[in-house]
Write an enzyme that holds these catalytic residues in place. Sequence first.
Site: not given
Length: 492
Positions: A41, A61, A74, A99, A144, A188-189, A329, A331, A396
């Site tokens: 990311q 892509h 990219d 992290r 991740h 992760n997750e 995590n 939200y 998170e």
Amino acid sequence: MIKLVFILVLSFVIVYGKKNFREIYQFPKDFIIGAATASYQIEGAWNESGKGESVWDWFTHNKPWMIKDKSNGDVACDSYHKYKEDVSILKDIGFDFYRFSISWTRIFPSGFPNRINSAGIRYYENLIDELRSKGLEPFVTIYHWDHPEVLEKLGGWTNSLMIDWFTSYARVIIQELGPKVKFFATVNEPMDFCHKGYEGLDRTPALDPDSYAEYICMHNVLKAHAKVYRMYDEEFRPSQKGKMGIVIPCQYYYSKLENDTLTQDIAFQYSCGWTAHPIFSSDGDYPEVMKNRIDENSKILGWPWSRLPKFTESEIKYIKGTSDFFGINHYTSYIAVPIEKKDGGLWFNDAGYYRTFDPKWPPTASSWFKVVPEGFRNILNKIRTEYNNPVVYVTENGYSDRDGLNDDNRHKYYYSYIKQMLLAIRDGCNVKGYAIWSLLDNWEWEDGYTERFGIIHVDFKDPNRTRTYKNSAKWFKDVLRTRKLLRINDYI
């Protein structure tokens, strides 16, 4: 006399109120606060310095229409080249830890340990050294979501060999970086990429099979996590003396029907518990409700075995307890609505409920995400009671909007959620650290650059990817300076 009594009572209320405010909103001693990111990311440099092709490189892509704005990572935030600037920002704001995740293909360009890329290792060594030189603790996520594309062509997380492939990769990370890292998260997750990637079209590899690929995925992830944890425990912990855990996405579920605690708990077990129960529960294994309902549906659908794979007794024992902390995590929260199972019929979606929102909950830029601060306190308490109060790191927590520097809704979100976390700590929850998502605006998977989570604005139209502090970053700087949760109205 009455007037004097009134003045004394009022004074007591004012003094006690201020004292109570300090007790609740002062961060505990030794509590650590950080910021989180992920390699694909933010890093960019997708094919530089010997890096191989990851599943997300291939996906963006070859299937750009699967991304909302047809974008890719990219270049992203170009943190591969700008990591020193990012570390300086972390230091200036006052964070305690950072992290970040490792790009598997930066270390194993071919996907396998036959060729280890020294340039990739050197990049992460430099990042860690830069962090430590500024007094920041590195918190490393080994995986991740961006595994090598060549491994996906061999089945990815539906291939049981992925357990050994992941372990060989993790071994190199721990050997090379571990002496300077005190916190590792293996994965992760897993629920997110297993469900959305192997049983849906939102994430790579977007299989959308009418089978049970998501259950196979999680089965292999849990075994891989446990194998890496056991390896760390036996071979590396004595010298490195670090901690290793796993990161689980956990939402809180409210009941649609009054006094319906059963559906509420079932929703927890099918979401957070799917990953957490085998590791953190006293019995191990998958939650009983999952085993029972998926077994029932499998029989009705004509399967000769359950679509939820079964652990052996030795595997249950091997996986149980393989975490030094519970990485959560969080939200948002949901409302769980039960769906009645008719005689001879199927459990809806293998679970028997669907989720929705309360229309009064404030929205964010993300369709899946409403603002429900109280749910944060509730889920932390649920973890406390369900799993014997483990050490918790909030890995998170963050807010999405469209763009802009004046992000007052973001720091109002942070204020309300952190307040609920501190109240949960007062309740007895063993929360030791908290990380915001995210330090930077970044590439948000299937949503591309259409949603922003950073406290630092990144200009993606500028080749230099200029960083600018948002209001929320300035607020966090004062919070971290005082180690108190500053009220929004006082700050503004």
